[in-house]
Design a protein around this motif. Structure first.
Motif, PDB file in Angstrom:
ATOM      1  N   ASP A   1       0.797  -1.220   0.000  1.00 25.33           N
ATOM      2  CA  ASP A   1       0.000   0.000   0.000  1.00 25.33           C
ATOM      3  C   ASP A   1       0.832   1.273   0.000  1.00 25.33           C
ATOM      4  OD1 ASP A   1      -2.637  -1.022  -0.253  1.00 25.33           O
ATOM      5  OD2 ASP A   1      -2.569  -1.674   1.826  1.00 25.33           O
ATOM      6  N   THR A   2       2.150   1.133  -0.187  1.00 20.15           N
ATOM      7  CA  THR A   2       2.993   2.276  -0.519  1.00 20.15           C
ATOM      8  C   THR A   2       3.310   2.228  -2.010  1.00 20.15           C
ATOM      9  OG1 THR A   2       3.950   2.420   1.698  1.00 20.15           O
ATOM     10  CG2 THR A   2       5.206   3.432  -0.091  1.00 20.15           C
ATOM     11  N   LEU A   3       3.790   1.080  -2.479  1.00 25.04           N
ATOM     12  CA  LEU A   3       4.043   0.872  -3.903  1.00 25.04           C
ATOM     13  C   LEU A   3       3.039  -0.114  -4.506  1.00 25.04           C
ATOM     14  CD1 LEU A   3       7.941   0.551  -3.837  1.00 25.04           C
ATOM     15  CD2 LEU A   3       6.606   2.554  -4.530  1.00 25.04           C
ATOM     16  N   TYR A   4       2.863  -1.224  -3.828  1.00 26.54           N
ATOM     17  CA  TYR A   4       1.965  -2.289  -4.315  1.00 26.54           C
ATOM     18  C   TYR A   4       0.565  -2.049  -3.765  1.00 26.54           C
ATOM     19  CZ  TYR A   4       0.419  -7.095  -5.306  1.00 26.54           C
ATOM     20  OH  TYR A   4      -0.244  -8.205  -5.771  1.00 26.54           O
TER      21      TYR A   4
ATOM     22  N   GLU B   1       5.513  14.922   4.634  1.00 28.27           N
ATOM     23  CA  GLU B   1       4.230  14.247   4.443  1.00 28.27           C
ATOM     24  C   GLU B   1       3.791  14.462   3.007  1.00 28.27           C
ATOM     25  OE1 GLU B   1      -0.448  14.373   5.926  1.00 28.27           O
ATOM     26  OE2 GLU B   1       1.130  15.177   7.231  1.00 28.27           O
ATOM     27  N   VAL B   2       3.469  13.369   2.314  1.00 28.86           N
ATOM     28  CA  VAL B   2       3.004  13.449   0.931  1.00 28.86           C
ATOM     29  C   VAL B   2       1.681  12.702   0.820  1.00 28.86           C
ATOM     30  CG1 VAL B   2       5.328  13.641  -0.024  1.00 28.86           C
ATOM     31  CG2 VAL B   2       4.277  11.371   0.220  1.00 28.86           C
ATOM     32  N   HIS B   3       0.903  13.069  -0.202  1.00 29.73           N
ATOM     33  CA  HIS B   3      -0.401  12.442  -0.402  1.00 29.73           C
ATOM     34  C   HIS B   3      -0.482  11.699  -1.736  1.00 29.73           C
ATOM     35  CE1 HIS B   3      -1.635  16.001   2.304  1.00 29.73           C
ATOM     36  NE2 HIS B   3      -1.302  14.958   3.043  1.00 29.73           N
ATOM     37  N   SER B   4       0.604  11.706  -2.486  1.00 34.42           N
ATOM     38  CA  SER B   4       0.706  10.934  -3.726  1.00 34.42           C
ATOM     39  C   SER B   4       2.163  10.579  -3.933  1.00 34.42           C
ATOM     40  CB  SER B   4       0.179  11.726  -4.923  1.00 34.42           C
ATOM     41  OG  SER B   4       1.088  12.760  -5.281  1.00 34.42           O
ATOM     42  N   LEU B   5       2.408   9.532  -4.718  1.00 36.12           N
ATOM     43  CA  LEU B   5       3.792   9.140  -4.981  1.00 36.12           C
ATOM     44  C   LEU B   5       4.510  10.165  -5.839  1.00 36.12           C
ATOM     45  CD1 LEU B   5       3.457   5.279  -5.550  1.00 36.12           C
ATOM     46  CD2 LEU B   5       4.105   6.504  -3.470  1.00 36.12           C
TER      47      LEU B   5
ATOM     48  N   TYR C   1      14.105   5.048  15.726  1.00 38.87           N
ATOM     49  CA  TYR C   1      15.460   4.550  15.456  1.00 38.87           C
ATOM     50  C   TYR C   1      16.427   5.684  15.127  1.00 38.87           C
ATOM     51  CZ  TYR C   1      18.949   1.130  13.980  1.00 38.87           C
ATOM     52  OH  TYR C   1      20.082   0.364  13.889  1.00 38.87           O
ATOM     53  N   GLY C   2      15.884   6.851  14.792  1.00 39.76           N
ATOM     54  CA  GLY C   2      16.726   7.993  14.463  1.00 39.76           C
ATOM     55  C   GLY C   2      16.747   8.356  13.001  1.00 39.76           C
ATOM     56  N   LEU C   3      15.925   7.664  12.185  1.00 42.14           N
ATOM     57  CA  LEU C   3      15.881   7.946  10.759  1.00 42.14           C
ATOM     58  C   LEU C   3      14.951   9.118  10.459  1.00 42.14           C
ATOM     59  CD1 LEU C   3      15.467   4.308   9.354  1.00 42.14           C
ATOM     60  CD2 LEU C   3      17.596   5.592   9.635  1.00 42.14           C
ATOM     61  N   ASP C   4      15.249   9.841   9.394  1.00 40.32           N
ATOM     62  CA  ASP C   4      14.279  10.778   8.850  1.00 40.32           C
ATOM     63  C   ASP C   4      13.149   9.976   8.221  1.00 40.32           C
ATOM     64  OD1 ASP C   4      15.836  12.867   9.649  1.00 40.32           O
ATOM     65  OD2 ASP C   4      16.227  13.659   7.643  1.00 40.32           O
ATOM     66  N   VAL C   5      11.946  10.561   8.210  1.00 42.45           N
ATOM     67  CA  VAL C   5      10.777   9.797   7.745  1.00 42.45           C
ATOM     68  C   VAL C   5       9.930  10.636   6.793  1.00 42.45           C
ATOM     69  CG1 VAL C   5      10.638   8.281   9.754  1.00 42.45           C
ATOM     70  CG2 VAL C   5       9.471  10.493   9.801  1.00 42.45           C
ATOM     71  N   MET C   6       9.361   9.931   5.807  1.00 45.03           N
ATOM     72  CA  MET C   6       8.399  10.525   4.875  1.00 45.03           C
ATOM     73  C   MET C   6       7.117   9.708   4.963  1.00 45.03           C
ATOM     74  SD  MET C   6       8.593  11.041   0.720  1.00 45.03           S
ATOM     75  CE  MET C   6       9.826  12.348   0.779  1.00 45.03           C
ATOM     76  N   PHE C   7       6.059  10.345   5.419  1.00 40.13           N
ATOM     77  CA  PHE C   7       4.781   9.667   5.600  1.00 40.13           C
ATOM     78  C   PHE C   7       3.919   9.845   4.356  1.00 40.13           C
ATOM     79  CE2 PHE C   7       0.401   9.991   7.746  1.00 40.13           C
ATOM     80  CZ  PHE C   7       0.155   8.645   7.568  1.00 40.13           C
ATOM     81  N   PHE C   8       3.621   8.720   3.706  1.00 41.95           N
ATOM     82  CA  PHE C   8       2.714   8.713   2.563  1.00 41.95           C
ATOM     83  C   PHE C   8       1.300   8.579   3.131  1.00 41.95           C
ATOM     84  CE2 PHE C   8       1.238   5.983  -1.313  1.00 41.95           C
ATOM     85  CZ  PHE C   8       0.494   7.058  -1.784  1.00 41.95           C
ATOM     86  N   ASN C   9       0.675   9.705   3.364  1.00 36.87           N
ATOM     87  CA  ASN C   9      -0.654   9.736   3.982  1.00 36.87           C
ATOM     88  C   ASN C   9      -1.709   9.622   2.893  1.00 36.87           C
ATOM     89  OD1 ASN C   9      -2.936  10.101   5.479  1.00 36.87           O
ATOM     90  ND2 ASN C   9      -2.299  12.024   6.431  1.00 36.87           N
ATOM     91  N   ARG C  10      -2.251   8.435   2.734  1.00 34.93           N
ATOM     92  CA  ARG C  10      -3.219   8.185   1.667  1.00 34.93           C
ATOM     93  C   ARG C  10      -4.629   8.629   2.051  1.00 34.93           C
ATOM     94  NH1 ARG C  10      -2.401   2.409  -1.060  1.00 34.93           N
ATOM     95  NH2 ARG C  10      -3.699   3.485  -2.572  1.00 34.93           N
ATOM     96  N   ASN C  11      -4.812   8.968   3.320  1.00 30.17           N
ATOM     97  CA  ASN C  11      -6.144   9.375   3.793  1.00 30.17           C
ATOM     98  C   ASN C  11      -6.050  10.646   4.635  1.00 30.17           C
ATOM     99  OD1 ASN C  11      -7.743   6.902   2.889  1.00 30.17           O
ATOM    100  ND2 ASN C  11      -6.150   5.960   4.152  1.00 30.17           N
ATOM    101  N   PRO C  12      -5.587  11.748   4.042  1.00 27.77           N
ATOM    102  CA  PRO C  12      -5.375  12.969   4.832  1.00 27.77           C
ATOM    103  C   PRO C  12      -6.645  13.564   5.422  1.00 27.77           C
ATOM    104  CG  PRO C  12      -5.148  13.416   2.480  1.00 27.77           C
ATOM    105  CD  PRO C  12      -5.232  11.929   2.622  1.00 27.77           C
ATOM    106  N   ARG C  13      -7.800  13.226   4.854  1.00 25.82           N
ATOM    107  CA  ARG C  13      -9.053  13.757   5.388  1.00 25.82           C
ATOM    108  C   ARG C  13      -9.447  13.099   6.708  1.00 25.82           C
ATOM    109  NH1 ARG C  13     -13.054  14.230   0.072  1.00 25.82           N
ATOM    110  NH2 ARG C  13     -11.791  15.742  -1.094  1.00 25.82           N
ATOM    111  N   THR C  14      -8.976  11.875   6.897  1.00 21.74           N
ATOM    112  CA  THR C  14      -9.382  11.136   8.096  1.00 21.74           C
ATOM    113  C   THR C  14      -8.239  10.848   9.064  1.00 21.74           C
ATOM    114  OG1 THR C  14      -9.091   9.024   6.925  1.00 21.74           O
ATOM    115  CG2 THR C  14     -11.288  10.027   6.868  1.00 21.74           C
TER     116      THR C  14
END
Length: 238
Positions: free
Chosen positions: A11-14, A227-231, A204-217
């Protein structure tokens, strides 16, 4: 800024959810589950509720794989009726048969999230180290990778069964760092599941990018680097 990218798969790529919806409908017909349910939705709604609950428990290490495999079908199947007022009581053996058939159907589905191929080609051209990070089952994930044509994009495939621990546990990321040779300060984790992908990597100390597929909820409960809402948005950042 980043040398290595840890990328979640399901549900990020597949398009795991979309492919599973198709597989559940095929499963319903193949196994004649209409004997126990008046409508497909009477089976799939409790399936999804159960699946979300069990995968959360599995990620936290509260249940093991055999329990998940049986229970994610036993519970929704038990919502069916063999006669008026008498619920279906599926055996463990039957649940395993249903699970095997379902996984066969799922693993052959090629559907990906919109923009997945363009993103991976772009990231490859940019020269990033690309590493798949997943809690999915070993044999199923490799079949899905081949079915979707995604396997060729990754330098490493890091599965929880190989790591001996699930995301978000620190042991999973210890294994991922050792296998890839990545450094914390130049690695970014990209994923759609906030508790496992994002909070685990952040702790763990990593930078993170959240693929938020449901930003309304859903809104992040902790700050994230991106934070991104599309690839396709990812290509503008990386």
């Amino acid at each position: 800024m980043y040398h290595d990218l840890f990328i979640d798969f399901d549900d990020t790529l597949y398009d795991t959810h979309g492919n599973a919806k198709l597989a559940l409908a095929e499963l319903f017909d193949d196994l004649q589950l209409g004997r126990y349910f008046q409508r497909l939705e009477d089976f799939t709604v409790p399936y999804w509720q159960t699946n979300v609950e069990l995968w959360g428990q599995y990620a936290r290490g509260e249940i093991d794989r055999p329990y998940l495999i049986v229970e994610r079908f036993r519970r929704p199947l038990a919502c069916g009726f063999v006669s008026p007022g008498v619920h279906f009581e599926p055996t463990k053996e039957y649940c395993l048969e249903v699970s095997d058939h379902f996984l066969d159907l799922c693993a052959n589905k090629p559907g990906v999230v919109e923009g997945a191929y363009d993103l991976m080609r772009y990231l490859r051209a940019q020269g990033y180290g690309l590493h798949l990070c997943s809690n999915g089952f070993h044999e199923v994930q490799y079949r899905k990778l081949r079915a979707s044509g995604m396997e060729e994009f990754f330098d490493n495939i890091i599965l929880s069964e190989d790591a001996g621990a699930n995301k978000p546990l620190r042991a999973y990321f210890d294994y991922a760092m050792a296998k890839t040779g990545a450094k914390v300060e130049t690695t970014l984790m990209i994923g759609d599941t906030f508790d496992t992908d994002i909070l685990g990597a952040k702790a763990y100390g990593l930078d993170v990018m959240f693929f938020n597929r449901n930003p309304r909820t859903f809104r992040p409960t902790e700050p994230v680097n991106y934070e991104v809402h599309s690839l396709r948005q990812i290509m503008k950042i990386l």
